[in-house]
Design a protein around this motif. Structure first.
Motif, PDB file in Angstrom:
ATOM      1  N   ASP A 112       0.860  -1.180   0.000  1.00  0.00           N
ATOM      2  CA  ASP A 112       0.000   0.000   0.000  1.00  0.00           C
ATOM      3  C   ASP A 112       0.892   1.223   0.000  1.00  0.00           C
ATOM      4  OD1 ASP A 112      -2.328  -1.492   0.068  1.00  0.00           O
ATOM      5  OD2 ASP A 112      -2.607  -1.302   2.227  1.00  0.00           O
ATOM      6  N   LEU A 113       0.472   2.275  -0.676  1.00  0.00           N
ATOM      7  CA  LEU A 113       1.229   3.514  -0.758  1.00  0.00           C
ATOM      8  C   LEU A 113       0.436   4.620  -0.067  1.00  0.00           C
ATOM      9  CD1 LEU A 113       3.939   4.161  -2.111  1.00  0.00           C
ATOM     10  CD2 LEU A 113       2.664   5.046  -4.059  1.00  0.00           C
ATOM     11  N   TYR A 114       1.122   5.380   0.787  1.00  0.00           N
ATOM     12  CA  TYR A 114       0.520   6.471   1.550  1.00  0.00           C
ATOM     13  C   TYR A 114       1.350   7.738   1.363  1.00  0.00           C
ATOM     14  CZ  TYR A 114      -1.962   2.821   4.158  1.00  0.00           C
ATOM     15  OH  TYR A 114      -2.757   1.766   4.510  1.00  0.00           O
ATOM     16  N   PRO A 115       0.758   8.910   1.627  1.00  0.00           N
ATOM     17  CA  PRO A 115       1.572  10.129   1.665  1.00  0.00           C
ATOM     18  C   PRO A 115       2.679   9.962   2.707  1.00  0.00           C
ATOM     19  CG  PRO A 115      -0.759  10.674   1.670  1.00  0.00           C
ATOM     20  CD  PRO A 115      -0.664   9.188   1.839  1.00  0.00           C
ATOM     21  N   ALA A 116       3.790  10.652   2.529  1.00  0.00           N
ATOM     22  CA  ALA A 116       4.973  10.459   3.379  1.00  0.00           C
ATOM     23  C   ALA A 116       4.691  10.632   4.867  1.00  0.00           C
ATOM     24  CB  ALA A 116       6.076  11.408   2.945  1.00  0.00           C
ATOM     25  N   ALA A 117       3.862  11.568   5.248  1.00  0.00           N
ATOM     26  CA  ALA A 117       3.609  11.847   6.668  1.00  0.00           C
ATOM     27  C   ALA A 117       2.371  11.132   7.200  1.00  0.00           C
ATOM     28  CB  ALA A 117       3.466  13.343   6.872  1.00  0.00           C
ATOM     29  N   ALA A 118       1.845  10.184   6.446  1.00  0.00           N
ATOM     30  CA  ALA A 118       0.588   9.517   6.827  1.00  0.00           C
ATOM     31  C   ALA A 118       0.798   8.468   7.916  1.00  0.00           C
ATOM     32  CB  ALA A 118      -0.035   8.863   5.606  1.00  0.00           C
ATOM     33  N   ASP A 119      -0.288   8.171   8.612  1.00  0.00           N
ATOM     34  CA  ASP A 119      -0.337   7.064   9.560  1.00  0.00           C
ATOM     35  C   ASP A 119      -1.227   5.996   8.924  1.00  0.00           C
ATOM     36  OD1 ASP A 119      -0.577   5.269  11.623  1.00  0.00           O
ATOM     37  OD2 ASP A 119      -1.643   6.623  12.966  1.00  0.00           O
ATOM     38  N   PRO A 120      -0.652   4.866   8.517  1.00  0.00           N
ATOM     39  CA  PRO A 120      -1.451   3.840   7.834  1.00  0.00           C
ATOM     40  C   PRO A 120      -2.645   3.333   8.643  1.00  0.00           C
ATOM     41  CG  PRO A 120       0.872   3.385   7.563  1.00  0.00           C
ATOM     42  CD  PRO A 120       0.750   4.509   8.551  1.00  0.00           C
ATOM     43  N   ALA A 121      -2.597   3.473   9.942  1.00  0.00           N
ATOM     44  CA  ALA A 121      -3.708   3.011  10.772  1.00  0.00           C
ATOM     45  C   ALA A 121      -4.932   3.910  10.644  1.00  0.00           C
ATOM     46  CB  ALA A 121      -3.271   2.927  12.226  1.00  0.00           C
ATOM     47  N   THR A 122      -4.720   5.187  10.297  1.00  0.00           N
ATOM     48  CA  THR A 122      -5.843   6.123  10.284  1.00  0.00           C
ATOM     49  C   THR A 122      -6.043   6.853   8.955  1.00  0.00           C
ATOM     50  OG1 THR A 122      -4.432   7.862  11.197  1.00  0.00           O
ATOM     51  CG2 THR A 122      -5.705   6.538  12.763  1.00  0.00           C
ATOM     52  N   ASP A 123      -4.994   6.986   8.154  1.00  0.00           N
ATOM     53  CA  ASP A 123      -5.085   7.757   6.920  1.00  0.00           C
ATOM     54  C   ASP A 123      -5.451   6.876   5.728  1.00  0.00           C
ATOM     55  OD1 ASP A 123      -4.444  10.166   8.165  1.00  0.00           O
ATOM     56  OD2 ASP A 123      -2.297   9.791   7.974  1.00  0.00           O
ATOM     57  N   LYS A 124      -6.007   7.509   4.714  1.00  0.00           N
ATOM     58  CA  LYS A 124      -6.415   6.790   3.502  1.00  0.00           C
ATOM     59  C   LYS A 124      -5.195   6.536   2.620  1.00  0.00           C
ATOM     60  CE  LYS A 124      -9.550   6.997  -0.377  1.00  0.00           C
ATOM     61  NZ  LYS A 124     -10.523   7.757  -1.121  1.00  0.00           N
ATOM     62  N   LYS A 125      -5.127   5.323   2.079  1.00  0.00           N
ATOM     63  CA  LYS A 125      -4.010   4.989   1.194  1.00  0.00           C
ATOM     64  C   LYS A 125      -4.222   5.594  -0.188  1.00  0.00           C
ATOM     65  CE  LYS A 125      -5.941   0.481  -0.029  1.00  0.00           C
ATOM     66  NZ  LYS A 125      -5.778  -0.954   0.122  1.00  0.00           N
ATOM     67  N   ILE A 126      -3.112   5.821  -0.878  1.00  0.00           N
ATOM     68  CA  ILE A 126      -3.163   6.320  -2.244  1.00  0.00           C
ATOM     69  C   ILE A 126      -3.572   5.191  -3.177  1.00  0.00           C
ATOM     70  CG2 ILE A 126      -1.746   7.181  -4.149  1.00  0.00           C
ATOM     71  CD1 ILE A 126      -0.105   8.660  -1.973  1.00  0.00           C
ATOM     72  N   GLY A 127      -2.992   4.008  -2.948  1.00  0.00           N
ATOM     73  CA  GLY A 127      -3.315   2.871  -3.790  1.00  0.00           C
ATOM     74  C   GLY A 127      -2.672   1.598  -3.303  1.00  0.00           C
TER      75      GLY A 127
END
Length: 110
Positions: A88-103
């Motif tokens: 899964d890819l997230y914005p650099a400052a994201a928290d995968p537990a709470t933020d939406k993934k890019i793809g």
């Protein structure tokens, strides 16, 4: 039976905690027929510094990210859309537990 359920829950929890996270740099994204190909690189000093992320263009979790820095999370084996190592890819400052993934992508190491 109760012990088996508790053991299963613990195994799933360990899998989720054991996700491998790394910061990557996306160099470019391109569309090739029905596939989006993302060329990316790990931080300096990694064993395999460059790789590709692929996804099916028609999939709901398939986006062509802009060049830049992102957080990549390797999913546990047999998790995800593709028959490969899913990430899964997230914005650099994201928290995968709470933020939406890019793809969600298939990791292809070179």
């Amino acid at each position: 039976m109760k012990k088996a359920i508790i053991l299963l829950v613990l195994l799933v929890a360990v899998q989720l905690v054991a996700q491998d996270r790394s910061t990557i740099t996306v160099k470019k994204s391109e569309v090739s027929k029905e596939v989006i190909i993302v060329t990316a690189a790990q931080a300096a000093g990694q064993a395999k510094p460059s790789f590709e992320l692929n996804c099916n263009k028609d999939a709901s979790d398939c986006k062509a990210p802009e060049a830049g820095t992102y957080l990549m999370v390797r999913l546990p084996k047999n998790w995800g859309t593709y028959d490969c190592q899913n990430v899964d890819l997230y914005p650099a400052a994201a928290d995968p537990a709470t933020d939406k993934k890019i793809g969600e992508y298939c990791l292809v190491e070179k």
